[in-house]
Write a protein that holds these residues in place. Structure first.
Motif, PDB file in Angstrom:
ATOM      1  N   GLY A  47      -3.894  28.471 -15.575  1.00 51.32           N
ATOM      2  CA  GLY A  47      -2.599  27.976 -16.016  1.00 51.32           C
ATOM      3  C   GLY A  47      -2.420  26.484 -15.829  1.00 51.32           C
ATOM      4  N   TYR A  48      -3.452  25.823 -15.299  1.00 54.13           N
ATOM      5  CA  TYR A  48      -3.373  24.386 -15.026  1.00 54.13           C
ATOM      6  C   TYR A  48      -4.581  23.660 -15.618  1.00 54.13           C
ATOM      7  N   ASN A  49      -4.337  22.451 -16.115  1.00 53.37           N
ATOM      8  CA  ASN A  49      -5.416  21.566 -16.553  1.00 53.37           C
ATOM      9  C   ASN A  49      -5.314  20.234 -15.831  1.00 53.37           C
ATOM     10  N   VAL A  50      -6.453  19.588 -15.661  1.00 55.29           N
ATOM     11  CA  VAL A  50      -6.478  18.264 -15.055  1.00 55.29           C
ATOM     12  C   VAL A  50      -7.450  17.384 -15.826  1.00 55.29           C
ATOM     13  N   SER A  51      -7.304  16.088 -15.639  1.00 50.05           N
ATOM     14  CA  SER A  51      -8.246  15.108 -16.148  1.00 50.05           C
ATOM     15  C   SER A  51      -8.253  13.941 -15.181  1.00 50.05           C
ATOM     16  N   ARG A  52      -9.312  13.166 -15.191  1.00 51.85           N
ATOM     17  CA  ARG A  52      -9.431  12.007 -14.292  1.00 51.85           C
ATOM     18  C   ARG A  52     -10.051  10.865 -15.096  1.00 51.85           C
ATOM     19  N   SER A  53      -9.206  10.147 -15.799  1.00 52.57           N
ATOM     20  CA  SER A  53      -9.706   9.048 -16.630  1.00 52.57           C
ATOM     21  C   SER A  53      -9.838   7.757 -15.830  1.00 52.57           C
ATOM     22  N   THR A  54      -9.105   7.642 -14.729  1.00 54.21           N
ATOM     23  CA  THR A  54      -9.204   6.468 -13.863  1.00 54.21           C
ATOM     24  C   THR A  54      -9.348   6.933 -12.415  1.00 54.21           C
ATOM     25  N   THR A  55      -9.789   6.027 -11.553  1.00 60.37           N
ATOM     26  CA  THR A  55      -9.876   6.356 -10.129  1.00 60.37           C
ATOM     27  C   THR A  55      -8.502   6.615  -9.540  1.00 60.37           C
ATOM     28  N   GLU A  56      -7.485   5.909 -10.034  1.00 63.71           N
ATOM     29  CA  GLU A  56      -6.170   5.941  -9.409  1.00 63.71           C
ATOM     30  C   GLU A  56      -5.342   7.182  -9.740  1.00 63.71           C
ATOM     31  N   ASP A  57      -5.524   7.759 -10.921  1.00 57.93           N
ATOM     32  CA  ASP A  57      -4.597   8.776 -11.401  1.00 57.93           C
ATOM     33  C   ASP A  57      -5.258  10.133 -11.583  1.00 57.93           C
TER      34      ASP A  57
ATOM     35  N   ASN B 242       0.856  -1.195   0.000  1.00 59.74           N
ATOM     36  CA  ASN B 242       0.000   0.000   0.000  1.00 59.74           C
ATOM     37  C   ASN B 242       0.885   1.234   0.000  1.00 59.74           C
ATOM     38  N   ALA B 243       1.016   1.896  -1.168  1.00 63.35           N
ATOM     39  CA  ALA B 243       1.947   3.006  -1.280  1.00 63.35           C
ATOM     40  C   ALA B 243       1.311   4.328  -0.881  1.00 63.35           C
ATOM     41  N   GLY B 244      -0.022   4.430  -0.816  1.00 65.11           N
ATOM     42  CA  GLY B 244      -0.666   5.692  -0.470  1.00 65.11           C
ATOM     43  C   GLY B 244      -0.763   6.582  -1.692  1.00 65.11           C
ATOM     44  N   VAL B 245      -0.314   7.837  -1.569  1.00 61.47           N
ATOM     45  CA  VAL B 245      -0.348   8.806  -2.658  1.00 61.47           C
ATOM     46  C   VAL B 245       1.087   9.012  -3.141  1.00 61.47           C
ATOM     47  N   THR B 246       1.290   8.766  -4.420  1.00 59.73           N
ATOM     48  CA  THR B 246       2.629   8.872  -4.993  1.00 59.73           C
ATOM     49  C   THR B 246       2.669   9.980  -6.024  1.00 59.73           C
ATOM     50  N   GLN B 247       3.617  10.895  -5.851  1.00 60.18           N
ATOM     51  CA  GLN B 247       3.804  11.995  -6.794  1.00 60.18           C
ATOM     52  C   GLN B 247       5.147  11.866  -7.493  1.00 60.18           C
ATOM     53  N   THR B 248       5.131  12.135  -8.785  1.00 58.64           N
ATOM     54  CA  THR B 248       6.371  12.198  -9.552  1.00 58.64           C
ATOM     55  C   THR B 248       6.306  13.353 -10.521  1.00 58.64           C
ATOM     56  N   PRO B 249       7.448  14.027 -10.805  1.00 62.69           N
ATOM     57  CA  PRO B 249       8.743  13.838 -10.124  1.00 62.69           C
ATOM     58  C   PRO B 249       8.770  14.535  -8.778  1.00 62.69           C
ATOM     59  N   LYS B 250       9.823  14.392  -8.019  1.00 61.13           N
ATOM     60  CA  LYS B 250       9.983  15.102  -6.750  1.00 61.13           C
ATOM     61  C   LYS B 250      10.520  16.512  -6.966  1.00 61.13           C
ATOM     62  N   PHE B 251      11.339  16.678  -7.976  1.00 61.29           N
ATOM     63  CA  PHE B 251      11.916  17.983  -8.310  1.00 61.29           C
ATOM     64  C   PHE B 251      11.851  18.175  -9.821  1.00 61.29           C
ATOM     65  N   GLN B 252      11.653  19.427 -10.243  1.00 60.94           N
ATOM     66  CA  GLN B 252      11.623  19.720 -11.669  1.00 60.94           C
ATOM     67  C   GLN B 252      11.977  21.179 -11.885  1.00 60.94           C
ATOM     68  N   VAL B 253      12.814  21.414 -12.882  1.00 56.76           N
ATOM     69  CA  VAL B 253      13.126  22.775 -13.307  1.00 56.76           C
ATOM     70  C   VAL B 253      12.641  22.930 -14.747  1.00 56.76           C
TER      71      VAL B 253
ATOM     72  N   CYS C 288       0.212  12.062 -10.278  1.00 59.49           N
ATOM     73  CA  CYS C 288      -0.281  11.695  -8.953  1.00 59.49           C
ATOM     74  C   CYS C 288      -1.063  10.397  -9.079  1.00 59.49           C
ATOM     75  N   ALA C 289      -0.730   9.433  -8.234  1.00 61.01           N
ATOM     76  CA  ALA C 289      -1.429   8.153  -8.241  1.00 61.01           C
ATOM     77  C   ALA C 289      -1.700   7.732  -6.802  1.00 61.01           C
ATOM     78  N   GLN C 290      -2.873   7.133  -6.592  1.00 61.61           N
ATOM     79  CA  GLN C 290      -3.207   6.603  -5.264  1.00 61.61           C
ATOM     80  C   GLN C 290      -3.760   5.191  -5.426  1.00 61.61           C
ATOM     81  N   ASP C 291      -3.481   4.369  -4.425  1.00 61.22           N
ATOM     82  CA  ASP C 291      -3.887   2.959  -4.494  1.00 61.22           C
ATOM     83  C   ASP C 291      -4.887   2.606  -3.404  1.00 61.22           C
ATOM     84  N   MET C 292      -5.639   3.601  -2.929  1.00 67.32           N
ATOM     85  CA  MET C 292      -6.584   3.388  -1.837  1.00 67.32           C
ATOM     86  C   MET C 292      -8.035   3.403  -2.314  1.00 67.32           C
ATOM     87  N   ASN C 293      -8.243   3.459  -3.631  1.00 67.33           N
ATOM     88  CA  ASN C 293      -9.581   3.467  -4.220  1.00 67.33           C
ATOM     89  C   ASN C 293     -10.408   4.668  -3.737  1.00 67.33           C
TER      90      ASN C 293
END
Lengths: 111, 112
Positions: B63-73, B1-12, B23-28
């Motif tokens: 300045g931001y867009n989002v989408s939610r095609s699956t429960t996890e991401d 059970n990883a919880g909430v995972t964000q990638t990357p940790k740093f970005q320039v 962003c991905a979560q495995d808690m449904n």
């Protein structure tokens, strides 16, 4: 507009109880009081929440006044690892969990 | 059970570049959201979703867009990065009822 008011900073001696106050005088009947904390620049961590009764878990106790206009988070035996910014948030229990974070209280636990 | 995972940790990024924060979560969890945190400030809500296929704007969506095609991401897209978007970004998820929110460890973004 902020729904809660917290002191910007507090100090607490290690091993003593830390009592963090929060005013939420405009709280609605369906809103709960939540507490989160943020250690360094990590993601916020849930601590506890309550409606009108006092609540206790393994991390802390939450005391809510009878008129629900204020509350106190109690860390019974503060440790150095409890140094963090603590956020008091009011939010309905159901529906979109959009949390409004103010600037919180920076708690420093002193050795 | 990883919880909430964000990638990357740093970005320039350079001004005008685009990128996607993952962003991905495995808690449904039905509910997911994105926040940004600027120095010395609390978190501010950018966008949120109450389920797959459903998204809505928060306090600072420009300045931001989002989408939610699956429960996890729940990816966050920066269309054309600006220095004002330099910030730490946090993703969160929760059930809709009894909502203890779980946060990722954040993505520190610098736009030059």
């Amino acid at each position: 507009d902020a729904k809660t008011t917290q002191p910007p900073s507090m100090d607490c001696a290690e091993g003593r109880a830390a009592n963090l106050p929060c005013n939420h005088s405009t709280i609605s009947g369906n809103e709960y009081v939540y507490w989160y904390r943020q250690i360094h620049s990590q993601g916020p961590q849930y601590i506890i929440h309550g409606l009108k009764n006092n609540e206790t878990n393994e991390m802390a106790s939450l005391i809510i006044t009878e008129d629900r206009k204020s509350s106190t988070l109690i860390l019974p035996h503060a440790t150095l690892r409890d140094t963090a910014v603590y956020y008091c948030i009011v939010n309905p229990l159901t529906g979109a969990n959009n949390l409004f974070f103010g600037t919180g209280t920076r708690l420093t636990v002193i050795p | 059970n990883a919880g909430v995972t964000q990638t990357p940790k740093f970005q320039v990024l350079k001004t005008g570049q685009s990128m996607t924060l993952q962003c991905a979560q495995d808690m449904n969890h039905e509910y997911m959201s994105w926040y940004r945190q600027d120095p010395g400030m609390g978190l501010r809500l950018i966008h949120y979703s109450v389920g797959a296929g459903i998204t809505d704007q928060g306090e600072v969506p420009n300045g931001y867009n989002v989408s939610r095609s699956t429960t996890e991401d729940f990816p966050l897209r920066l269309l054309s990065a600006a220095p004002s978007q330099t910030s730490v970004y946090f993703c969160a998820s929760s059930y809709l009822v009894g909502a203890e929110a779980f946060f990722g460890q954040g993505t520190r973004l610098t736009v030059v």
